[in-house]
Design an enzyme around this catalytic site. Structure first.
Site, PDB file in Angstrom:
ATOM      1  N   LYS A 146       1.646  -0.137  25.918  1.00  0.00           N
ATOM      2  CA  LYS A 146       1.976  -1.406  25.242  1.00  0.00           C
ATOM      3  C   LYS A 146       3.216  -2.098  25.817  1.00  0.00           C
ATOM      4  CE  LYS A 146       0.240  -0.615  20.542  1.00  0.00           C
ATOM      5  NZ  LYS A 146       0.608  -0.752  19.130  1.00  0.00           N
ATOM      6  N   ASP A 194      -0.643  -7.001  16.425  1.00  0.00           N
ATOM      7  CA  ASP A 194      -0.069  -6.205  15.328  1.00  0.00           C
ATOM      8  C   ASP A 194       0.684  -7.133  14.374  1.00  0.00           C
ATOM      9  OD1 ASP A 194      -1.025  -3.752  16.105  1.00  0.00           O
ATOM     10  OD2 ASP A 194       0.766  -3.173  17.228  1.00  0.00           O
TER      11      ASP A 194
HETATM   12  P1  NAP Z   1       7.469   4.495  17.975  1.00  0.00           P
HETATM   13  O1  NAP Z   1       7.663   3.294  18.814  1.00  0.00           O
HETATM   14  O2  NAP Z   1       7.380   5.845  18.598  1.00  0.00           O
HETATM   15  O3  NAP Z   1       8.662   4.518  16.878  1.00  0.00           O
HETATM   16  C1  NAP Z   1       8.729   5.535  15.928  1.00  0.00           C
HETATM   17  C2  NAP Z   1       9.873   5.243  14.948  1.00  0.00           C
HETATM   18  O4  NAP Z   1       9.859   6.271  13.960  1.00  0.00           O
HETATM   19  C3  NAP Z   1      11.275   5.293  15.574  1.00  0.00           C
HETATM   20  O5  NAP Z   1      12.102   4.404  14.869  1.00  0.00           O
HETATM   21  C4  NAP Z   1      11.702   6.735  15.337  1.00  0.00           C
HETATM   22  O6  NAP Z   1      13.099   6.926  15.217  1.00  0.00           O
HETATM   23  C5  NAP Z   1      11.084   6.992  13.982  1.00  0.00           C
HETATM   24  N1  NAP Z   1      10.798   8.407  13.776  1.00  0.00           N
HETATM   25  C6  NAP Z   1       9.943   9.191  14.498  1.00  0.00           C
HETATM   26  N2  NAP Z   1       9.953  10.445  14.000  1.00  0.00           N
HETATM   27  C7  NAP Z   1      10.835  10.455  12.979  1.00  0.00           C
HETATM   28  C8  NAP Z   1      11.295  11.468  12.088  1.00  0.00           C
HETATM   29  N3  NAP Z   1      10.852  12.723  12.152  1.00  0.00           N
HETATM   30  N4  NAP Z   1      12.215  11.135  11.163  1.00  0.00           N
HETATM   31  C9  NAP Z   1      12.690   9.864  11.089  1.00  0.00           C
HETATM   32  N5  NAP Z   1      12.305   8.861  11.912  1.00  0.00           N
HETATM   33  C10 NAP Z   1      11.378   9.159  12.841  1.00  0.00           C
HETATM   34  O7  NAP Z   1       6.150   4.357  17.078  1.00  0.00           O
HETATM   35  P2  NAP Z   1       5.447   3.007  16.564  1.00  0.00           P
HETATM   36  O8  NAP Z   1       4.486   2.545  17.578  1.00  0.00           O
HETATM   37  O9  NAP Z   1       6.518   2.100  16.086  1.00  0.00           O
HETATM   38  O10 NAP Z   1       4.574   3.545  15.334  1.00  0.00           O
HETATM   39  C11 NAP Z   1       5.174   3.908  14.100  1.00  0.00           C
HETATM   40  C12 NAP Z   1       4.079   4.147  13.056  1.00  0.00           C
HETATM   41  O11 NAP Z   1       3.338   2.954  12.839  1.00  0.00           O
HETATM   42  C13 NAP Z   1       3.066   5.216  13.490  1.00  0.00           C
HETATM   43  O12 NAP Z   1       2.865   6.077  12.411  1.00  0.00           O
HETATM   44  C14 NAP Z   1       1.792   4.454  13.757  1.00  0.00           C
HETATM   45  O13 NAP Z   1       0.659   5.179  13.357  1.00  0.00           O
HETATM   46  C15 NAP Z   1       1.957   3.234  12.855  1.00  0.00           C
HETATM   47  N6  NAP Z   1       1.222   2.075  13.415  1.00  0.00           N
HETATM   48  C16 NAP Z   1       0.178   1.572  12.693  1.00  0.00           C
HETATM   49  C17 NAP Z   1      -0.541   0.493  13.169  1.00  0.00           C
HETATM   50  C18 NAP Z   1      -1.688  -0.036  12.340  1.00  0.00           C
HETATM   51  O14 NAP Z   1      -2.492  -0.822  12.860  1.00  0.00           O
HETATM   52  N7  NAP Z   1      -1.801   0.327  11.079  1.00  0.00           N
HETATM   53  C19 NAP Z   1      -0.207  -0.101  14.387  1.00  0.00           C
HETATM   54  C20 NAP Z   1       0.887   0.409  15.117  1.00  0.00           C
HETATM   55  C21 NAP Z   1       1.576   1.521  14.609  1.00  0.00           C
HETATM   56  P3  NAP Z   1      14.083   7.080  16.519  1.00  0.00           P
HETATM   57  O15 NAP Z   1      14.263   5.694  17.064  1.00  0.00           O
HETATM   58  O16 NAP Z   1      15.320   7.628  15.915  1.00  0.00           O
HETATM   59  O17 NAP Z   1      13.387   8.013  17.447  1.00  0.00           O
END
Ligand code: NAP
Length: 293
Positions: free
Chosen positions: A68, A104
């Site tokens: 992405k 998104d």
């Molecule tokens: P990402 O870019 O990897 O970001 C993950 C975020 O979560 C970061 O802020 C990270 O903190 C935090 N995090 C990860 N593990 C953690 C933990 N154990 N404790 C506290 N904070 C934690 O992921 P993303 O793409 O933003 O996706 C995030 C969520 O959104 C996922 O669950 C995904 O399934 C969901 N999502 C859903 C859709 C949909 O269509 N429904 C679309 C996109 C994403 P740090 O910065 O400190 O590492």
């Protein structure tokens, strides 16, 4: 003429997109359409895009982890929204021109609209500072939020969003926070959970539950919304906690469907009978997700 699309990522075998788009094509009576999942490792991304430019039947791609954020230089054009959020999740191919979009944001806006969550002049709390949180911060600002607090375990990453967005949305104040922030004073209308905490296979511990609790305490007592972007499972630990506290809830499944409908509209034409299509896809994906458990 046959039209084809695909989701690209690495790994990509878990993706719901092939089932989702095949079902949607049926609902839209688009018979000459096929959709596949293609595993493209990062080292092969550039070569893959070059090869695909020779395929006239392609209407576009969905893009998932880890590509992405890596496509910008490989496309002919990237929308202002995708550039601001820093992620392209949809490629549109028209007249051999490849354009990058971020649906998104549209999926998030659609979910808020479906739930009647009017954010005009309201405060919003977001947990997480990754790609999904950036799209969420963008969407709520477009919807008129007055103040958006972005809380992340690593506050510096939340502060990057604040710096990136503060000059784009003059009517919205962005604040970064860590877990020690006093959310109780925020009087927010909406709390968005944008981390993988509670996703199937990822356990939550007491400290995760404490931060959920602390965020949920930062809302207006009446008419507040809790939105978890996770869709596997649909009812997460965060949403269960919010329901017990009397919140209205919004699930990641509605965002997933909203972004898919927006993608279809970019590739083809406006969806007819949108509410019915939304309900049919919700039922279809719920069954699919239940079968996966
Ligand atoms: P990402 O870019 O990897 O970001 C993950 C975020 O979560 C970061 O802020 C990270 O903190 C935090 N995090 C990860 N593990 C953690 C933990 N154990 N404790 C506290 N904070 C934690 O992921 P993303 O793409 O933003 O996706 C995030 C969520 O959104 C996922 O669950 C995904 O399934 C969901 N999502 C859903 C859709 C949909 O269509 N429904 C679309 C996109 C994403 P740090 O910065 O400190 O590492």
């Amino acid at each position: 003429m046959m039209r084809t699309a695909a989701v690209i990522g690495h790994p990509v075998s878990h993706s719901l997109s092939p089932d989702l788009f095949s079902f949607l094509a049926g609902l839209q009576a688009q018979k000459e359409f096929t959709y596949e999942a293609i595993d493209v490792p990062s080292a092969k991304l550039k070569e893959f895009i070059q090869q695909q430019r020779q395929m006239p039947e392609r209407v576009g791609f969905n893009v998932t982890i880890p590509h992405k954020e890596r496509l910008f230089d490989l496309l002919d054009n990237v929308s202002k929204e995708a550039r601001t959020v820093g992620a392209v999740n949809v490629i549109e191919i028209k007249n051999s021109r490849w354009s990058g979009h971020n649906t998104d944001i549209l999926g998030l806006q659609d979910s808020l609209l479906q739930s009647d969550a009017d954010l005009d002049a309201q405060n919003v709390l977001i947990l997480g500072a990754g790609g999904a949180a950036r799209a969420a911060a963008f969407a709520v600002a477009v919807e008129g939020a007055k103040r958006v607090v972005i809380c992340n375990r690593n506050q510096a990453r939340a502060e990057v969003i604040v710096q990136d967005f503060k000059n784009i949305f003059s009517g919205t104040e962005f604040i970064s926070a860590d877990y020690s922030f006093d959310f109780a004073a925020e009087n927010a209308k909406l709390v968005i959970q944008a981390t993988p905490l509670g996703m199937s296979g990822i356990k939550t511990d007491d400290s995760d539950l404490r931060i959920f609790e602390s965020l949920l305490n930062g809302v207006k007592s009446q008419q507040a919304f809790a939105f978890d972007l996770i869709y596997r499972p649909e009812e997460t630990v965060f949403l269960k906690m919010a329901k017990r506290k009397g919140f209205k809830t919004i699930t990641g499944l509605s965002m997933l469907i909203g972004q898919a409908l927006a993608t279809w509209e970019i590739w083809f034409s406006p969806i007819t009978s949108r509410p019915e299509v939304f309900s049919s896809l919700t039922l279809f994906l719920r069954k699919k997700l239940a079968a996966d458990l």
